[in-house]
Design an enzyme around this catalytic site. Sequence first.
Site, PDB file in Angstrom:
ATOM      1  N   SER A 122      64.835 -78.227-101.549  1.00  0.00           N
ATOM      2  CA  SER A 122      64.289 -77.160-100.357  1.00  0.00           C
ATOM      3  C   SER A 122      65.274 -77.197 -99.020  1.00  0.00           C
ATOM      4  O   SER A 122      66.224 -78.121 -98.774  1.00  0.00           O
ATOM      5  CB  SER A 122      62.678 -77.340-100.184  1.00  0.00           C
ATOM      6  OG  SER A 122      62.628 -75.812 -99.101  1.00  0.00           O
TER       7      SER A 122
ATOM      8  N   HIS B 229      58.619 -73.033-106.741  1.00  0.00           N
ATOM      9  CA  HIS B 229      59.371 -73.842-105.874  1.00  0.00           C
ATOM     10  C   HIS B 229      58.488 -75.206-105.872  1.00  0.00           C
ATOM     11  O   HIS B 229      57.854 -75.058-105.393  1.00  0.00           O
ATOM     12  CB  HIS B 229      59.254 -73.302-104.664  1.00  0.00           C
ATOM     13  CG  HIS B 229      60.242 -73.680-103.539  1.00  0.00           C
ATOM     14  ND1 HIS B 229      62.191 -73.877-103.337  1.00  0.00           N
ATOM     15  CD2 HIS B 229      59.935 -74.193-102.253  1.00  0.00           C
ATOM     16  CE1 HIS B 229      61.917 -74.041-102.516  1.00  0.00           C
ATOM     17  NE2 HIS B 229      61.025 -74.477-101.217  1.00  0.00           N
TER      18      HIS B 229
HETATM   19  C1  GCU Z   1      60.928 -72.223 -96.148  1.00  0.00           C
HETATM   20  C2  GCU Z   1      63.014 -71.867 -95.479  1.00  0.00           C
HETATM   21  C3  GCU Z   1      63.464 -72.405 -96.467  1.00  0.00           C
HETATM   22  C4  GCU Z   1      63.339 -74.037 -96.703  1.00  0.00           C
HETATM   23  C5  GCU Z   1      61.795 -73.891 -97.086  1.00  0.00           C
HETATM   24  C6  GCU Z   1      61.661 -75.504 -97.823  1.00  0.00           C
HETATM   25  O1  GCU Z   1      61.128 -70.969 -97.206  1.00  0.00           O
HETATM   26  O2  GCU Z   1      62.841 -70.457 -95.319  1.00  0.00           O
HETATM   27  O3  GCU Z   1      64.910 -72.472 -95.647  1.00  0.00           O
HETATM   28  O4  GCU Z   1      64.300 -74.559 -98.013  1.00  0.00           O
HETATM   29  O5  GCU Z   1      61.226 -73.122 -95.984  1.00  0.00           O
HETATM   30  O6  GCU Z   1      62.563 -76.303 -96.946  1.00  0.00           O
HETATM   31  O7  GCU Z   1      60.257 -75.887 -98.369  1.00  0.00           O
END
Ligand code: GCU
Length: 432
Positions: free
Chosen positions: A270, A411
């Site tokens: 992420s 995710h």
């Molecule tokens: C949010 C953000 C993402 C990121 C994510 C994370 O969803 O919008 O860009 O990758 O957090 O790091 O968990």
Amino acid sequence: MKTFARSLVLVGLLIAAVGSFAVAADKPAVAPPNYDESKIPAYTLPDLLVMQDGTKVTDAETWRTKRRPEVLKLFETYMYGRTVAGRSEKMTFEVLESADDALGGKAIRKQVRVKFTGKDDGPGMDLLIYAPKSAASKPAPAFVMLNFQGNHTTTTDPAVRLGMTYDRRTGKAAQADEKTRGAAKSRWPFEMIVERGYAVATAYYGDIDPDFNDFSNGIHPLYYKPGQTHPAPDEWGAIGAWAWGLSRALDCLQSDKLIDGKKVAVVGHSRLGKTSLWAGAQDERFAIVISNDSGCGGAALSRRVIGESVHRINTSFPHWFCDNFKKYNANEGELPLDQHMLVALAAPRPVYVASAEQDKWADPKGEYLSAYHAGVVYRLLGKPALESPDMPAVNQPVMTTVGYHIRTGKHDVTDFDWQRYMDFADKHLGKP
Ligand code: GCU
């Protein structure tokens, strides 16, 4: 007199109205996210093999000496910001704890404090390392990956130290306690990793820079010029700082006899997957670069404007990128770069991009296309790359020098992801 005062008030009101209009015009609302492929604006990606002055890049030498530095500079100037510091000569590593019977006797554990400037009370990070027992006689290849909530959350191992953590919403610091021990352990299958012969190292990203829009903490202030309180528009944001921390972790691993320092893969999930790509781009000592569900500002192409957009990310997380990046809010087409160029900065080293089917916010297709379009550089350097512009089916990894998978699920970082990263490392670094 009365009339004069009234007109003054009127003029004042008028100025205020124009002013607030200007502010509103300055900060237009972020458009709601698009998830419809048919609504993607028409776009042309910058050509990786054409220099900014129009010269074509047709050989490896020109890539290496001219175009690669140019591309790196574009990301420094317009996106992540320049990394203003390297390794301090005063940096030290102090082993805080070690044991050779960790994980039920399968692993050697080490906890090392990396003191960025050598000071006991100065900034630093605690690196937690698990290495297979065999590392005592034969240094092990390793994965290094930052964690979100503290080393103690990656495992139920009671010996892992409890450090300070920072609330992402308020920036408030607190001493971690037992309640969160092991809270993120599903993302850290340490036993499975050491059983395959790999070492794994992690540190808490908040040790490097708390994930909060405040540039008075973390490592930034260490490198301010006198009077400076905020990075300049082309200087590093939080992602730049975390990437710097990954390089300091690598410094530490390369000094450790348990680790084969030439075989360290950088991984991130992420926002930390954006970070691993940027760390791997800048620091060519990383042998493999892996991003897991990194999305906007990571592997996903910005110009597709699907899922999370540049405007959205810069508004929700104003501290992640450099201030220059904000010029491209709702203006992706003007970016002198796109994320296929970031993936290409890993070349000729193996690079792996991973997506999750339900992670639409991160635009899996955009993540794939970046990896695919980076291929022109790999081929120029004599390495195979992804052949098809179409994504593979779910759970069907493709592994050339550029690797990719989209797995079922959301995710996250799962055992499936880790298994593929180890398969990829087996293939490119040799089975440990
Ligand atoms: C949010 C953000 C993402 C990121 C994510 C994370 O969803 O919008 O860009 O990758 O957090 O790091 O968990």
